[in-house]
Design an enzyme around this catalytic site. Structure first.
Site, mmCIF file in Angstrom:
data_model
loop_
_atom_site.group_PDB
_atom_site.id
_atom_site.type_symbol
_atom_site.label_atom_id
_atom_site.label_comp_id
_atom_site.label_asym_id
_atom_site.label_seq_id
_atom_site.Cartn_x
_atom_site.Cartn_y
_atom_site.Cartn_z
ATOM 1 N N HIS A 10 24.127 11.459 28.851
ATOM 2 C CA HIS A 10 24.778 12.633 28.273
ATOM 3 C C HIS A 10 25.763 12.193 27.197
ATOM 4 C CE1 HIS A 10 26.760 16.492 27.919
ATOM 5 N NE2 HIS A 10 27.924 15.840 27.986
ATOM 6 N N GLY A 53 0.792 -1.236 0.000
ATOM 7 C CA GLY A 53 0.000 0.000 0.000
ATOM 8 C C GLY A 53 0.820 1.280 0.000
HETATM 9 C C1 LIG Z 1 3.745 11.192 0.944
HETATM 10 C C2 LIG Z 1 3.288 10.489 2.188
HETATM 11 C C3 LIG Z 1 4.159 10.321 3.228
HETATM 12 C C4 LIG Z 1 3.740 9.668 4.382
HETATM 13 N N1 LIG Z 1 4.618 9.526 5.418
HETATM 14 C C5 LIG Z 1 4.215 8.919 6.545
HETATM 15 C C6 LIG Z 1 5.112 8.745 7.630
HETATM 16 O O1 LIG Z 1 6.261 9.140 7.560
HETATM 17 N N2 LIG Z 1 4.656 8.106 8.743
HETATM 18 C C7 LIG Z 1 3.381 7.639 8.839
HETATM 19 O O2 LIG Z 1 3.017 7.073 9.857
HETATM 20 N N3 LIG Z 1 2.511 7.794 7.831
HETATM 21 C C8 LIG Z 1 2.897 8.416 6.689
HETATM 22 N N4 LIG Z 1 2.025 8.538 5.652
HETATM 23 C C9 LIG Z 1 0.674 7.976 5.796
HETATM 24 C C10 LIG Z 1 0.694 6.452 5.592
HETATM 25 O O3 LIG Z 1 1.317 6.146 4.370
HETATM 26 C C11 LIG Z 1 -0.719 5.913 5.610
HETATM 27 O O4 LIG Z 1 -1.367 6.369 6.758
HETATM 28 C C12 LIG Z 1 -0.710 4.395 5.641
HETATM 29 O O5 LIG Z 1 -0.062 3.856 4.516
HETATM 30 C C13 LIG Z 1 -2.163 3.916 5.698
HETATM 31 O O6 LIG Z 1 -2.216 2.574 5.477
HETATM 32 P P1 LIG Z 1 -3.567 1.809 5.267
HETATM 33 O O7 LIG Z 1 -3.381 0.554 6.005
HETATM 34 O O8 LIG Z 1 -4.739 2.622 5.618
HETATM 35 O O9 LIG Z 1 -3.704 1.560 3.708
HETATM 36 P P2 LIG Z 1 -2.772 1.814 2.468
HETATM 37 O O10 LIG Z 1 -1.351 1.679 2.812
HETATM 38 O O11 LIG Z 1 -3.212 3.020 1.779
HETATM 39 O O12 LIG Z 1 -3.109 0.543 1.564
HETATM 40 C C14 LIG Z 1 -4.350 0.284 1.023
HETATM 41 C C15 LIG Z 1 -4.198 -0.780 -0.055
HETATM 42 O O13 LIG Z 1 -5.486 -1.167 -0.495
HETATM 43 C C16 LIG Z 1 -5.463 -1.332 -1.895
HETATM 44 N N5 LIG Z 1 -6.829 -1.159 -2.365
HETATM 45 C C17 LIG Z 1 -7.584 -0.033 -2.317
HETATM 46 N N6 LIG Z 1 -8.811 -0.262 -2.794
HETATM 47 C C18 LIG Z 1 -8.833 -1.564 -3.148
HETATM 48 C C19 LIG Z 1 -9.836 -2.404 -3.699
HETATM 49 N N7 LIG Z 1 -11.054 -1.955 -3.952
HETATM 50 N N8 LIG Z 1 -9.522 -3.685 -3.957
HETATM 51 C C20 LIG Z 1 -8.276 -4.156 -3.684
HETATM 52 N N9 LIG Z 1 -7.306 -3.422 -3.151
HETATM 53 C C21 LIG Z 1 -7.578 -2.140 -2.877
HETATM 54 C C22 LIG Z 1 -4.506 -0.258 -2.366
HETATM 55 O O14 LIG Z 1 -3.982 -0.573 -3.643
HETATM 56 C C23 LIG Z 1 -3.453 -0.289 -1.286
HETATM 57 O O15 LIG Z 1 -2.419 -1.190 -1.602
HETATM 58 C C24 LIG Z 1 2.413 9.173 4.479
HETATM 59 C C25 LIG Z 1 1.533 9.323 3.421
HETATM 60 C C26 LIG Z 1 1.960 9.976 2.273
HETATM 61 C C27 LIG Z 1 0.991 10.132 1.135
#
Ligand SMILES: Cc1cc2nc3c(=O)[nH]c(=O)nc-3n(C[C@H](O)[C@H](O)[C@H](O)COP(=O)(O)OP(=O)(O)OC[C@H]3O[C@@H](n4cnc5c(N)ncnc54)[C@H](O)[C@@H]3O)c2cc1C
Length: 458
Positions: free
Chosen positions: A440, A39
């Site tokens: 420290h 993701g």
């Molecule tokens: C630029 C950027 C930097 C970030 N940096 C940080 C950080 O440093 N630290 C931090 O804690 N967070 C950070 N985040 C936030 C973090 O990436 C997200 O909060 C986290 O990845 C959320 O994960 P999730 O489990 O919700 O789903 P996601 O990681 O978004 O994964 C969801 C998955 O579901 C799949 N999917 C979606 N719909 C469907 C469907 N209908 N059928 C099948 N598959 C599907 C997608 O393809 C994806 O692979 C950042 C975000 C961004 C955009």
């Protein structure tokens, strides 16, 4: 119709971990991924951006080498193809790890395609219809694109397409002065791009305290980033090789010409094409799935974890969602979302580590509070390292003596914040930290000293 005990839609931060727990408990699991395993965090979020932050830090440090008595012959230059290759290699390790572990997990069937509800307990993927009594939604979020005139006519970038860049944008315009925009902004400035940040509000990272926003804006400007506050982008067009943004500020309209435009104006959940209506799953007006304190949706046997439930927007909140669901479902342990203390970091350099309430939030509670702040220039470790930008701030409840919140903007702020966070989880009084002997020279050694200097919050 293949029948499973559980279906997981999405392989973000909670889905794969839950799949492992469920099969270990003897359940037959189907997990669906439509694009990249792991993701956002692994492919277009945390991992690649922090890898880029690391490259940008080295470029910055190399330019400052003479400050440390180190001589580098010639100008420091950045090989963007090599930067991207390094980023891709790190991402590949994590993505392949998630994919391999799921595909080799006994009791788990991986479907690669877009999953969509077709009924309450049925999901279609690639023409197959899967059924299960328990369904877990972990579909994440994507960049939200604001309705700006002609934006759809220009080749704008998002956090996802930024990952394909293997060249140096000559002038990167960033729409949005919040966490994602600022990390990219500093990184590309350090790589050598001209960078302009356009922010609608009166300050950057408006969720943070004013002093934090001011300090962050200060060091970004110092590095040469053009920060435009109170500025609304009202239109954009492509003119030759340029992208020209039309910006309204204090009633005046001006133009900013750049070569590339990054849109970083927030996120929206991937719930619009999920067939939620077929299952009767309720969302709020922005599409975030309604969940209770155990992450159950309004439909019995269906849970929503991670960014799509609007209860967190971080990798660690999604992971914590997995822990909460697994604990309630498999361990007879009634963990709740409300047990967690909000914490996160902004990975500029220096980084911002945050835990609990901001000063503004504490003021709003009307609690009688104490505050202590310390400039990083007074922290010996920061002074020795020559990285003295920022400050640390801690707020405590005067009556209970418990820590209410902290903002650490400075060297290792993202790490040091955890010594406060753990005390908060322990619900221990600040006096425990005040009496602790820290090592420290570290940044953390000054946390007990800060407790000695608490003053009433006026
Ligand atoms: C630029 C950027 C930097 C970030 N940096 C940080 C950080 O440093 N630290 C931090 O804690 N967070 C950070 N985040 C936030 C973090 O990436 C997200 O909060 C986290 O990845 C959320 O994960 P999730 O489990 O919700 O789903 P996601 O990681 O978004 O994964 C969801 C998955 O579901 C799949 N999917 C979606 N719909 C469907 C469907 N209908 N059928 C099948 N598959 C599907 C997608 O393809 C994806 O692979 C950042 C975000 C961004 C955009």
């Amino acid at each position: 119709m293949p029948d499973y005990d559980a279906i997981i839609i999405g392989t973000g931060q909670s889905g794969p971990a839950l799949a492992r727990r469920l099969v270990a408990a003897g359940r037959r699991v189907a997990i669906i991924e439509r694009k990249l395993f792991g993701g956002t965090c692994v492919n277009t979020g945390c991992t690649p951006t922090k890898t880029l932050v690391a490259s940008a830090y080295i470029a910055h440090a190399a330019r400052r080498a003479a400050d440390y008595g180190v001589t580098i012959e010639g100008a420091v230059s950045v090989d963007m193809k090599a930067v991207k290759a390094r980023k891709d290699a790190v991402v590949a390790v994590f993505r392949d790890g998630v994919e391999r572990s799921l595909k080799s997990l006994q009791g788990c069937t991986v479907y690669e395609g877009h999953g969509r509800f077709i009924a309450e307990k049925k999901v279609a993927v690639n023409g197959s219809e899967l059924a299960a009594d328990q369904i877990f939604i972990n579909v994440g979020a994507r960049a939200a694109i604001p309705p700006i005139s002609s934006l759809d006519q220009v080749p704008y970038l998002t956090n996802s397409s930024m990952m394909d860049i293997d060249f140096l944008p000559s002038h990167l315009i960033i729409l949005g002065g919040s966490y994602v925009g600022l990390e990219f902004g500093q990184v590309y400035r350090r790589f050598g791009s001209e960078v302009t940040v356009i922010e609608f509000g009166p300050r950057l990272i408006s969720r943070e305290d004013q002093d934090v926003s001011r300090a962050v804006a200060g060091f970004l400007k110092e590095e040469g980033i053009d920060v435009r506050l109170d500025s609304k982008m009202i239109g954009v067009e492509k003119q030759g090789n340029s992208i020209v943004a039309k910006v309204e500020s204090s009633g005046k309209v001006s133009q900013i010409a750049g070569t590339h435009l990054l849109v970083a104006t927030g996120r929206r959940p991937n719930t619009d094409d999920l067939g939620l209506d077929k299952a009767g799953i309720a969302t709020d007006a922005r599409g975030y799935i309604h969940v209770d304190d155990q992450l159950r949706t309004n439909i019995s046997g269906i849970w929503a974890m991670g960014d799509c439930n609007g209860r967190g927007a971080f990798t660690h909140t999604s992971w914590n969602d997995f822990e909460i669901v697994a604990a309630n479902l498999l361990d007879n342990d009634s963990r709740r979302v409300s047990d967690r203390i909000m914490a996160y970091a902004l990975y500029t350099d220096p980084p911002l580590g945050r835990a609990g309430m901001t000063e503004a939030e504490v003021r709003k509670t009307g609690k009688s509070a104490l505050i202590s702040t310390l400039a990083m220039k007074d922290v010996m470790r920061a002074f020795e390292r020559g990285e003295t930008r920022g400050f640390m701030k801690i707020l405590v409840d005067r009556d209970s003596k418990q820590i209410l919140g902290a903002s650490f903007l400075g060297l290792e702020g993202d790490e040091v914040i955890h010594c406060v966070l753990d005390i908060m989880y322990a619900k221990a009084p600040y006096t425990v930290m005040q009496r602790a002997m820290h090592i420290h020279p570290t940044v953390s050694e000054f946390i007990p000293t800060m407790m000695d200097n608490l003053k009433p919050l006026q």
